[in-house]
Design a protein around this motif. Structure first.
Motif, PDB file in Angstrom:
ATOM      1  N   PRO A 156      14.421 -11.457   2.389  1.00 44.14           N
ATOM      2  CA  PRO A 156      13.244 -10.584   2.378  1.00 44.14           C
ATOM      3  C   PRO A 156      13.130  -9.813   3.690  1.00 44.14           C
ATOM      4  CG  PRO A 156      12.582 -12.856   2.711  1.00 44.14           C
ATOM      5  CD  PRO A 156      14.044 -12.887   2.389  1.00 44.14           C
ATOM      6  N   THR A 157      12.556  -8.640   3.616  1.00 45.09           N
ATOM      7  CA  THR A 157      12.437  -7.775   4.784  1.00 45.09           C
ATOM      8  C   THR A 157      10.979  -7.660   5.218  1.00 45.09           C
ATOM      9  OG1 THR A 157      12.279  -5.836   3.353  1.00 45.09           O
ATOM     10  CG2 THR A 157      14.476  -6.439   4.166  1.00 45.09           C
ATOM     11  N   ALA A 158      10.794  -7.309   6.481  1.00 47.20           N
ATOM     12  CA  ALA A 158       9.440  -7.201   7.031  1.00 47.20           C
ATOM     13  C   ALA A 158       9.342  -6.014   7.974  1.00 47.20           C
ATOM     14  CB  ALA A 158       9.054  -8.481   7.766  1.00 47.20           C
ATOM     15  N   VAL A 159       8.171  -5.409   7.990  1.00 47.16           N
ATOM     16  CA  VAL A 159       7.808  -4.402   8.985  1.00 47.16           C
ATOM     17  C   VAL A 159       6.592  -4.928   9.738  1.00 47.16           C
ATOM     18  CG1 VAL A 159       6.787  -2.114   9.312  1.00 47.16           C
ATOM     19  CG2 VAL A 159       8.760  -2.393   7.795  1.00 47.16           C
ATOM     20  N   VAL A 182      13.510  -8.344  10.035  1.00 46.04           N
ATOM     21  CA  VAL A 182      12.577  -7.331  10.505  1.00 46.04           C
ATOM     22  C   VAL A 182      13.310  -5.995  10.559  1.00 46.04           C
ATOM     23  CG1 VAL A 182      11.068  -6.604  12.388  1.00 46.04           C
ATOM     24  CG2 VAL A 182      11.246  -9.031  11.813  1.00 46.04           C
ATOM     25  N   VAL A 183      12.935  -5.091   9.655  1.00 44.42           N
ATOM     26  CA  VAL A 183      13.651  -3.818   9.519  1.00 44.42           C
ATOM     27  C   VAL A 183      12.935  -2.662  10.199  1.00 44.42           C
ATOM     28  CG1 VAL A 183      14.817  -4.494   7.386  1.00 44.42           C
ATOM     29  CG2 VAL A 183      12.552  -3.416   7.264  1.00 44.42           C
ATOM     30  N   GLY A 184      11.708  -2.882  10.658  1.00 44.49           N
ATOM     31  CA  GLY A 184      10.984  -1.809  11.313  1.00 44.49           C
ATOM     32  C   GLY A 184       9.773  -2.302  12.053  1.00 44.49           C
ATOM     33  N   GLN A 185       9.364  -1.536  13.071  1.00 42.11           N
ATOM     34  CA  GLN A 185       8.157  -1.834  13.831  1.00 42.11           C
ATOM     35  C   GLN A 185       7.411  -0.531  14.066  1.00 42.11           C
ATOM     36  OE1 GLN A 185       8.441  -4.622  17.185  1.00 42.11           O
ATOM     37  NE2 GLN A 185      10.576  -5.026  16.634  1.00 42.11           N
ATOM     38  N   HIS A 199      11.310   2.011   4.478  1.00 38.61           N
ATOM     39  CA  HIS A 199      11.963   0.713   4.333  1.00 38.61           C
ATOM     40  C   HIS A 199      11.603  -0.035   3.052  1.00 38.61           C
ATOM     41  CE1 HIS A 199      13.566   0.960   8.412  1.00 38.61           C
ATOM     42  NE2 HIS A 199      12.363   1.248   8.867  1.00 38.61           N
ATOM     43  N   GLN A 200      10.461   0.280   2.442  1.00 43.59           N
ATOM     44  CA  GLN A 200      10.013  -0.461   1.256  1.00 43.59           C
ATOM     45  C   GLN A 200      10.147  -1.970   1.500  1.00 43.59           C
ATOM     46  OE1 GLN A 200       8.880   1.225  -1.846  1.00 43.59           O
ATOM     47  NE2 GLN A 200       8.717   2.803  -0.266  1.00 43.59           N
ATOM     48  N   ALA A 225       2.457   4.198  -0.821  1.00 46.80           N
ATOM     49  CA  ALA A 225       3.816   4.550  -0.419  1.00 46.80           C
ATOM     50  C   ALA A 225       4.831   3.484  -0.792  1.00 46.80           C
ATOM     51  CB  ALA A 225       3.870   4.818   1.086  1.00 46.80           C
ATOM     52  N   SER A 226       4.399   2.226  -0.818  1.00 48.33           N
ATOM     53  CA  SER A 226       5.308   1.107  -1.116  1.00 48.33           C
ATOM     54  C   SER A 226       4.549   0.061  -1.929  1.00 48.33           C
ATOM     55  CB  SER A 226       5.840   0.516   0.189  1.00 48.33           C
ATOM     56  OG  SER A 226       6.787  -0.502  -0.062  1.00 48.33           O
ATOM     57  N   PRO A 227       4.352   0.309  -3.215  1.00 53.19           N
ATOM     58  CA  PRO A 227       3.476  -0.553  -4.024  1.00 53.19           C
ATOM     59  C   PRO A 227       3.946  -1.985  -4.191  1.00 53.19           C
ATOM     60  CG  PRO A 227       4.610   1.089  -5.375  1.00 53.19           C
ATOM     61  CD  PRO A 227       4.843   1.476  -3.964  1.00 53.19           C
TER      62      PRO A 227
END
Length: 274
Positions: A156-159, A182-185, A199-200, A225-227
């Motif tokens: 799983p990915t996280a921002v 963690v794909v974004g901050q 990134h969804q 934007a990312s439901p």
């Protein structure tokens, strides 16, 4: 751990110096006023600052914000006898790693410092390139459903969205340790919306109080934007109004500042239904 104590009460400085020294901490200095604290930090290189709120010269909240802006690797244990409304939430949002209200007992100080050190150690280890993370968690499920148990689950990915770089660093380390990528901050709501769209992510951790666009204002646009993203609010203010408003706008829950590993881990287990 190297500790700097800042308190205008001489008895409190002496008490904390003796107590922390007895627990194996190295007290590198004890200051009585707010002026000169940043210079002392740069000279003495503490890892933790025990910081009082009401100080001569410059108040602790202002100092806390500067520490977290310029030196996010330093943890701050914030304490006060002030009854100022909302001071605990303000300190948490400013990046305090721990909070104590005076008068406090010796055990409270020791326990809070241990919690601060545990959070920092776990975050530092997880942020190390050599760190092995836990097995990935399954995707979060809707209320009342069961998570699929199929093998070979994707990580799983996280921002992470917070205007405080210290909190972003701590959350990144903790989430990595717990098996999320963690794909974004981001540091404000506008950046959060763009990160969600790009990134969804599986999960997005969203601070409530931020410049440019706050978390509650950004939340419905993030959901649009990312439901499929589970948005989790991060806040020092857990008043019923904030919690209900966030839930009504689509948040899946909240994490309380100061961030504690056990709380985040238990919350994620419930979110991912594991």
């Amino acid at each position: 751990m190297r500790v700097l104590i800042v308190d205008d009460n001489a008895s409190m400085r002496d008490l904390l110096t003796a107590l922390l020294s007895s627990q194996g901490y190295t007290v590198v200095g004890a200051l009585e006023e707010g002026n000169g604290v940043m210079d002392a930090i740069r000279k003495l290189s503490p890892e933790i600052v025990c910081l009082d709120y009401l100080l001569p010269g410059r108040d602790g909240l202002d100092i806390l914000r500067e520490i977290n802006s310029q030196l996010p690797e330093i943890d701050v244990l914030f304490f006060t006898a002030s009854e100022t409304p909302g001071i605990e939430a303000k300190a948490a949002d400013a990046g305090a790693a721990g909070f104590l209200r005076k008068p406090f007992g010796q055990k409270q100080v020791i326990d809070e410092l241990r919690a601060v050190c545990d959070m920092r150690n776990r975050a530092s280890e997880a942020n190390s390139p050599a760190e092995t993370t836990k097995s990935p968690l399954p995707p979060p499920t809707a209320a009342g459903t069961s998570a699929p148990k199929a093998p070979g689950k994707q990580q799983p990915t996280a921002v992470i969205v917070d205007d405080n770089s210290s909190i972003r660093l701590l959350l990144k380390g903790l989430l990595t340790e717990l098996g999320l990528q963690v794909v974004g901050q981001a540091a404000n709501g506008e950046e959060a919306i763009r990160a969600a769209k790009t990134h969804q992510p599986t999960v997005l951790f969203l601070d409530v109080n931020m410049p440019i666009l706050g978390g509650l204002e950004a939340l419905p646009r993030i959901v649009e934007a990312s439901p499929k993203t589970a948005v989790v609010m991060v806040t020092g203010d857990t008043s019923r109004t904030i919690v209900q408003q966030a839930a009504g706008l689509g948040a899946r829950g909240y994490v309380v500042k100061p961030v504690r590993p056990a709380y985040v881990e238990n919350f994620l287990k419930q979110l991912f239904n594991t």
